[in-house]
Write an enzyme that holds these catalytic residues in place. Structure first.
Site, PDB file in Angstrom:
ATOM      1  N   ASN A 149     -12.272  -0.804  -5.695  1.00 37.64           N
ATOM      2  CA  ASN A 149     -11.992  -1.103  -7.101  1.00 37.64           C
ATOM      3  C   ASN A 149     -13.182  -1.852  -7.716  1.00 37.64           C
ATOM      4  O   ASN A 149     -13.533  -2.930  -7.260  1.00 37.64           O
ATOM      5  CB  ASN A 149     -10.717  -1.949  -7.178  1.00 37.64           C
ATOM      6  CG  ASN A 149     -10.460  -2.514  -8.555  1.00 37.64           C
ATOM      7  OD1 ASN A 149     -10.945  -2.014  -9.557  1.00 37.64           O
ATOM      8  ND2 ASN A 149      -9.689  -3.583  -8.596  1.00 37.64           N
ATOM      9  N   TYR A 205       0.843  -1.196   0.000  1.00 39.18           N
ATOM     10  CA  TYR A 205       0.000   0.000   0.000  1.00 39.18           C
ATOM     11  C   TYR A 205       0.879   1.247   0.000  1.00 39.18           C
ATOM     12  O   TYR A 205       0.566   2.245  -0.649  1.00 39.18           O
ATOM     13  CB  TYR A 205      -0.935  -0.016   1.224  1.00 39.18           C
ATOM     14  CG  TYR A 205      -1.979  -1.106   1.139  1.00 39.18           C
ATOM     15  CD1 TYR A 205      -3.181  -0.896   0.465  1.00 39.18           C
ATOM     16  CD2 TYR A 205      -1.768  -2.353   1.716  1.00 39.18           C
ATOM     17  CE1 TYR A 205      -4.135  -1.889   0.367  1.00 39.18           C
ATOM     18  CE2 TYR A 205      -2.717  -3.358   1.632  1.00 39.18           C
ATOM     19  CZ  TYR A 205      -3.897  -3.117   0.954  1.00 39.18           C
ATOM     20  OH  TYR A 205      -4.829  -4.118   0.859  1.00 39.18           O
ATOM     21  N   CYS A 260      -6.129  -5.395  -7.836  1.00 41.14           N
ATOM     22  CA  CYS A 260      -6.047  -4.975  -6.436  1.00 41.14           C
ATOM     23  C   CYS A 260      -5.566  -6.120  -5.544  1.00 41.14           C
ATOM     24  O   CYS A 260      -5.051  -5.882  -4.454  1.00 41.14           O
ATOM     25  CB  CYS A 260      -7.382  -4.410  -5.959  1.00 41.14           C
ATOM     26  SG  CYS A 260      -8.793  -5.489  -6.189  1.00 41.14           S
ATOM     27  N   HIS A 261      -5.691  -7.357  -6.011  1.00 40.82           N
ATOM     28  CA  HIS A 261      -5.219  -8.507  -5.231  1.00 40.82           C
ATOM     29  C   HIS A 261      -3.696  -8.515  -5.113  1.00 40.82           C
ATOM     30  O   HIS A 261      -3.155  -9.182  -4.236  1.00 40.82           O
ATOM     31  CB  HIS A 261      -5.713  -9.828  -5.859  1.00 40.82           C
ATOM     32  CG  HIS A 261      -5.235 -10.071  -7.248  1.00 40.82           C
ATOM     33  ND1 HIS A 261      -5.864  -9.509  -8.355  1.00 40.82           N
ATOM     34  CD2 HIS A 261      -4.206 -10.795  -7.730  1.00 40.82           C
ATOM     35  CE1 HIS A 261      -5.231  -9.895  -9.449  1.00 40.82           C
ATOM     36  NE2 HIS A 261      -4.211 -10.675  -9.096  1.00 40.82           N
ATOM     37  N   GLU A 269      -0.645 -16.677  -9.931  1.00 46.65           N
ATOM     38  CA  GLU A 269       0.253 -15.830 -10.719  1.00 46.65           C
ATOM     39  C   GLU A 269       1.728 -16.075 -10.389  1.00 46.65           C
ATOM     40  O   GLU A 269       2.603 -15.507 -11.041  1.00 46.65           O
ATOM     41  CB  GLU A 269      -0.079 -14.353 -10.477  1.00 46.65           C
ATOM     42  CG  GLU A 269      -1.441 -13.951 -11.004  1.00 46.65           C
ATOM     43  CD  GLU A 269      -1.730 -12.477 -10.812  1.00 46.65           C
ATOM     44  OE1 GLU A 269      -0.875 -11.728 -10.265  1.00 46.65           O
ATOM     45  OE2 GLU A 269      -2.829 -12.045 -11.214  1.00 46.65           O
TER      46      GLU A 269
END
Length: 158
Positions: free
Chosen positions: A113, A90, A121-122, A148
């Site tokens: 979002n 953040y 946003c993850h 990912e």
């Protein structure tokens, strides 16, 4: 022209909405399904999500129409710069939007979002590496980051 479709993903059912050939919503389904109104744009979004989940897609091409305050738009556009398989804190996002003191506001904007997964946003985590907050649930945030390759599952021996 407005569109609405649903997609059953590995992280739950997603609501997809479009307007004027652009995606305005990809969100975790909270309510009962309404009548679907598929469009070429919602179909493209579903195809790209399917490719993301099952065929290694790393980038999305579907056009987005992000709607929010100037600050929210700055945050969401900063999220779009976090590469697939990477994370940012953040604090990192606050620095990218030009105000180191806006960490809490960044967290709030991140949570608002409207286009989950595509606007990643993850990929935003705590400065210490902890997974903090996710509208789709922390277990889904963990799943997406693992998918990912941004985090690794640790096997427990006991």
């Amino acid at each position: 022209m407005q569109g609405r479709a649903y997609y059953s993903s590995p992280v739950g059912d997603l609501l997809i909405e479009s307007e004027n050939d652009k995606i305005i919503t990809v969100g975790f389904l909270r309510d009962s399904k309404k009548e679907e109104m598929p469009t070429a744009t919602t179909d493209q979004c579903i195809t790209e999500l399917e490719e993301y989940f099952y065929k290694g897609r790393k980038f999305f091409d579907v056009e987005l129409d992000l709607r929010g305050s100037a600050f929210q738009l700055n945050v969401w556009n900063a999220l779009l710069t976090i590469p697939y398989g990477r994370t940012a804190s953040y604090e990192d996002i606050a620095i990218r939007v030009g105000d180191m003191k806006s960490i809490r506001a960044v967290g709030l904007a991140n949570g608002q979002n409207p286009i989950a997964i595509i606007v990643p946003c993850h990929r935003v985590i705590g400065k210490n590496g902890n997974l903090i907050g996710y509208g789709g649930g922390l277990e889904n945030k963990e799943w997406l980051l693992y998918h990912e390759g941004a985090i690794r599952k640790q096997l427990s021996l006991f």
